[in-house]
Write an enzyme that holds these catalytic residues in place. Structure first.
Site, PDB file in Angstrom:
ATOM      1  N   CYS A 166       0.498  -1.356   0.275  1.00 17.09           N
ATOM      2  CA  CYS A 166       0.487  -0.004  -0.219  1.00 17.09           C
ATOM      3  C   CYS A 166       0.471   0.959   0.207  1.00 17.09           C
ATOM      4  O   CYS A 166      -0.101   2.191  -0.267  1.00 17.09           O
ATOM      5  CB  CYS A 166      -1.191   0.094   1.468  1.00 17.09           C
ATOM      6  SG  CYS A 166      -2.065  -1.346   1.436  1.00 17.09           S
ATOM      7  N   ASP A 223     -10.743   1.219   8.082  1.00 24.50           N
ATOM      8  CA  ASP A 223      -8.728   0.159   7.678  1.00 24.50           C
ATOM      9  C   ASP A 223      -7.898   0.963   8.010  1.00 24.50           C
ATOM     10  O   ASP A 223      -7.191   1.831   7.403  1.00 24.50           O
ATOM     11  CB  ASP A 223      -8.970  -1.326   7.423  1.00 24.50           C
ATOM     12  CG  ASP A 223      -9.297  -1.206   6.144  1.00 24.50           C
ATOM     13  OD1 ASP A 223      -8.798   0.519   5.753  1.00 24.50           O
ATOM     14  OD2 ASP A 223      -8.426  -1.510   5.045  1.00 24.50           O
TER      15      ASP A 223
END
Length: 332
Positions: free
Chosen positions: A16, A226
């Protein structure tokens, strides 16, 4: 799997941390709201407005469909572990909305003339095994020939429309719980640079957020997100802005993976983490927090935990939402 191939060396970024920076992304999607006249606008419960983790559409009464997609370049060298991490990360978006994943399809980009397909098979096997662990059907997918390897999933889930976890439902005075430790970004960056394997980091990234979401719902929480590529501070800022509140983080209460601080001190900080810090800095009072702590709080996570507005049993309380309406963050 001892292949002799280091997958992280075939991509410019990792996990990510290779996301488009949050500020740039918001400029790209500005104005791309619901399609006028496409369907009943009341069906779309969660769209682009608050930058939440997934789209949610009501289909019948209190039944809602949760839809998301997530994929990225290799974050670890082991293809099976990469597949597991990418799958857990994609499924996390459904859990972050309070949903249950029903079916997923693979998204695979592969440099077919550079990397053997036996590695791709291991990646897909890792994704399949995590989907099975989640009780989620896996039904095919899509693949393309690409210069860099990428893998992830498009996931469809189901949720109670009246019991969603949303990032725009935060209320001042509510504690903030974090269900996984930070430090994944710097450890993954160190892994890419040195080849060192950090078993605790892999275990954290492959852990499903299923139980954390269930605990949050049981605790009557209504607000969560999240923590992934924009770091704890980036995702908290988005939550505070969407909810019309500000937030305080107790830096001393935030848990970190073993070796994370050492990795920061030795310079294994991704460009994504530094961009996260630059994005939130104008909205954040860092108090006495040093540069090392600031970087860790902004560290670009891959398959991180849930940040829940509420007390979640077993998860540390790392801060609270406060009433000031300027969406600022305070680190103490």
């Amino acid at each position: 799997m001892g292949t002799g191939r280091r997958l992280t060396q075939y991509a410019h970024g990792g996990g990510c941390a290779c996301k488009i920076p949050p500020g740039e992304l918001e400029e790209v999607v500005a104005g791309l709201g619901p399609i006028d006249g496409a369907r009943d606008e009341n069906e779309l419960l969660v769209g682009l407005d608050s930058g939440d983790d997934a789209a949610v559409v009501r289909i019948d009464g209190d039944t809602a469909v949760v839809a998301t997609a997530d994929f990225f370049t290799p974050v670890v060298d082991d293809p099976y572990d990469w597949g597991r991490i990418a799958a857990a990360n994609a499924l996390s978006d459904v859990y972050a909305m309070g949903g249950r994943p029903l079916v997923a399809v693979n998204l695979l980009a592969w440099p077919r003339e550079v990397l053997p397909f036996e590695l791709a098979r291991e990646v897909l096997r890792g994704g399949r095994d995590v989907a099975a662990l989640a009780g989620c059907h896996l039904g095919g997918g899509h693949s393309v020939d690409d210069l860099e390897p990428k893998y992830g999933m498009a996931v469809t889930g189901i949720a109670d429309a009246a019991r969603l976890l949303r990032n725009d439902r935060g209320v001042a005075g509510t504690p903030l719980s974090l269900t996984k430790p930070l430090g994944l970004g710097v450890l993954n960056n160190r892994h890419k640079a040195t080849g060192e394997v950090f078993d605790q980091a892999v275990a954290v990234m492959t852990e499903l957020n299923r139980d954390a979401a269930a605990a949050a719902l049981k605790a009557q929480a209504v607000c969560a997100t999240d923590v992934t590529g924009f770091g704890l501070l980036g995702h908290l800022y988005k939550l505070a802005r969407a909810s019309g509140v500000s937030a305080v983080i107790d830096a001393g209460a935030v848990p970190y993976i073993d070796g994370a601080r050492e990795a920061v001190r030795e310079g294994y900080v991704s460009g994504g983490t530094r961009r996260n810090l630059d994005w939130v800095a104008p909205h954040t009072d860092f108090g006495t927090a040093d540069e090392e702590t600031r970087l860790l709080l902004a560290d670009a996570q891959t398959s991180g935990g849930l940040l829940v507005a509420g007390e979640v049993p077993g998860a540390p309380i790392v801060g609270e939402l406060v009433a000031a309406g300027d969406h600022s963050l305070l680190v103490r």
